[in-house]
Design a protein around this motif. Structure first.
Motif, PDB file in Angstrom:
ATOM      1  N   ASP A  87       0.818  -1.216   0.000  1.00 33.75           N
ATOM      2  CA  ASP A  87       0.000   0.000   0.000  1.00 33.75           C
ATOM      3  C   ASP A  87       0.847   1.259   0.000  1.00 33.75           C
ATOM      4  O   ASP A  87       0.464   2.273  -0.584  1.00 33.75           O
ATOM      5  N   SER A  97      -4.486   6.195  -4.728  1.00 35.45           N
ATOM      6  CA  SER A  97      -4.172   6.282  -3.304  1.00 35.45           C
ATOM      7  C   SER A  97      -3.788   4.895  -2.810  1.00 35.45           C
ATOM      8  O   SER A  97      -4.076   3.893  -3.469  1.00 35.45           O
ATOM      9  N   GLY A  98      -3.148   4.863  -1.652  1.00 38.89           N
ATOM     10  CA  GLY A  98      -2.547   3.600  -1.248  1.00 38.89           C
ATOM     11  C   GLY A  98      -3.384   2.681  -0.385  1.00 38.89           C
ATOM     12  O   GLY A  98      -3.382   1.474  -0.572  1.00 38.89           O
ATOM     13  N   TRP A  99      -4.132   3.251   0.593  1.00 38.16           N
ATOM     14  CA  TRP A  99      -4.762   2.385   1.583  1.00 38.16           C
ATOM     15  C   TRP A  99      -6.095   2.976   2.029  1.00 38.16           C
ATOM     16  O   TRP A  99      -6.419   4.132   1.763  1.00 38.16           O
ATOM     17  N   PRO A 147      -7.983   4.679   4.675  1.00 36.10           N
ATOM     18  CA  PRO A 147      -7.584   5.464   5.845  1.00 36.10           C
ATOM     19  C   PRO A 147      -8.186   4.970   7.154  1.00 36.10           C
ATOM     20  O   PRO A 147      -7.548   5.050   8.210  1.00 36.10           O
ATOM     21  N   ASN A 159      -4.496   9.142   3.346  1.00 42.17           N
ATOM     22  CA  ASN A 159      -3.497   8.912   2.301  1.00 42.17           C
ATOM     23  C   ASN A 159      -2.588  10.134   2.156  1.00 42.17           C
ATOM     24  O   ASN A 159      -2.967  11.255   2.508  1.00 42.17           O
TER      25      ASN A 159
END
Length: 373
Positions: free
Chosen positions: A115, A126-128, A130, A137
């Motif tokens: 992520d 976006s990575g993950w 929240p 993010n």
């Protein structure tokens, strides 16, 4: 009570609060000592390993970008103490609003390597999630996250929550209107929010002396915020100041501001060449204040077996590197449909129309190719 450096202090004193000197010597600091009385040698060893892990993470991120595996990377080299010291001071329910450089804070929150790298590879916007790790993010727009944090912290107060919010940004971001506006809102509503400025001395190629003629922490005083100015390369001082600031905001006493004075040892991003604007002598001076060397020297005075500690550290950092490499080799490439996923929480007619139009647009290329063949 919060404090900043007193200009009437003895000549030669550092212009910030400090617990551990660069040579590893423990210095008395009445303003901070009470907040870190629980830190024994094993706890300090864990902080050392944490800092070593995110330094390795950072090195790997830079290497992956140079190898073409990432589109960009924002190095944190030199800022390990600021990120680990503050990140480990937070409670699980506290919510974090980072900028683009807080890989170490994300590490403290348990963000998976997959992520963490996803956005920098361009595999996702976006990575993950929240809400799974209580960290938003990473924010690319300078200072925008401070407004998000102020709104969230106001919500915490209205809900009667005991949690706090914290937002991270650099010295350059304090020249953005968003940061000033966020402090106005937070102060006006006495929101439980900690503003955490990593003053790494450079806003890309602009030195902090161009950004501010005085201490950045003093700006926050004008908004009515409690302020701390600490040695950002001293992980114990950073942890103490963050704990103190969090205790302050949790009591309903209003927002707080921490200026962690550190230094960006690497480039602003991997697209930057700091040798074009930075003096090598300045780099050498800050290298002597290295946060990892400092805590190792202090642990040595406490009788820690540094050889054994470094063996444990090597195992942890190698595992970290292996996780990052595995993440890159197994990360799926995004599909065209992913452009339209997770834009809204629910299906949206306007977005679905765009999805269909784009699919038709791409299909037109296939039909044209088929006709030519």
């Amino acid at each position: 009570m919060s404090t900043t450096f007193d200009s009437s202090a003895p000549e030669g004193a550092e212009p910030y609060l400090q617990v551990i000197a660069p040579d590893g010597t423990r210095r008395p600091c009445p303003e901070l000592d009470q907040w870190v009385q629980d830190l024994d040698a094993p706890a300090l060893e864990k902080l050392y390993i944490d800092m070593a892990c995110i330094r390795r993470l950072d090195n790997e991120g830079t290497a992956l970008q140079r190898q073409g595996e990432l589109g960009l990377w924002a190095p944190l080299l030199g800022q390990e103490a600021a990120q680990i010291g503050s990140g480990r001071a937070l409670e699980h329910e506290d919510f974090i609003f980072p900028s683009y450089r807080e890989h170490g804070v994300a590490y403290c929150r348990g963000v998976d390597p997959h992520d963490l790298l996803r956005m920098w590879r361009g595999a996702a916007p976006s990575g993950w999630n929240p809400y799974e790790v209580n960290i938003a993010n990473q924010q690319i727009v300078i200072g925008a996250q401070t407004l998000h944090a102020a709104g969230y912290a106001m919500g915490l107060k209205f809900d009667g929550s005991s949690a706090a919010a914290i937002t991270y940004f650099g010295d350059g971001a304090t020249s953005q209107g968003d940061v000033s506006e966020a402090m106005v809102f937070a102060a006006s509503y006495q929101a439980p929010l900690v503003f955490f400025c990593q003053n790494n001395h450079w806003a890309i190629s602009e030195p902090v002396s161009t950004q501010s003629v005085g201490y950045i922490a003093d700006r926050a005083k004008g908004f009515g915020l409690a302020t701390w100015r600490v040695d950002g390369n001293d992980v114990i001082a950073v942890m103490a100041a963050t704990r103190a600031a969090l205790a302050h905001v949790r009591t309903g006493s209003g927002p707080a501001f921490i200026e962690a004075v550190t230094y960006r040892m690497g480039a602003h991003t991997t697209a930057d060449d700091p040798t074009r604007y930075r003096d090598a002598l300045e780099l050498e001076q800050w290298a002597a204040k290295d946060p990892l060397d400092r805590i190792a020297a202090h642990l040595d005075t406490l009788g820690t077996d540094l050889g054994e500690l470094k063996e444990r550290t090597a195992t942890a950092t190698n595992d970290m590197a292996a996780g990052l490499r595995e993440a890159i080799t197994t990360m799926p490439e995004p599909s065209v449909d992913d452009l339209f996923s997770n834009v809204y929480s629910h299906s949206h007619p306007w977005l679905e129309e765009q999805r269909e139009n784009y699919a038709d647009y791409l299909a037109g290329f296939a039909e044209e190719t088929e006709a030519r063949s």
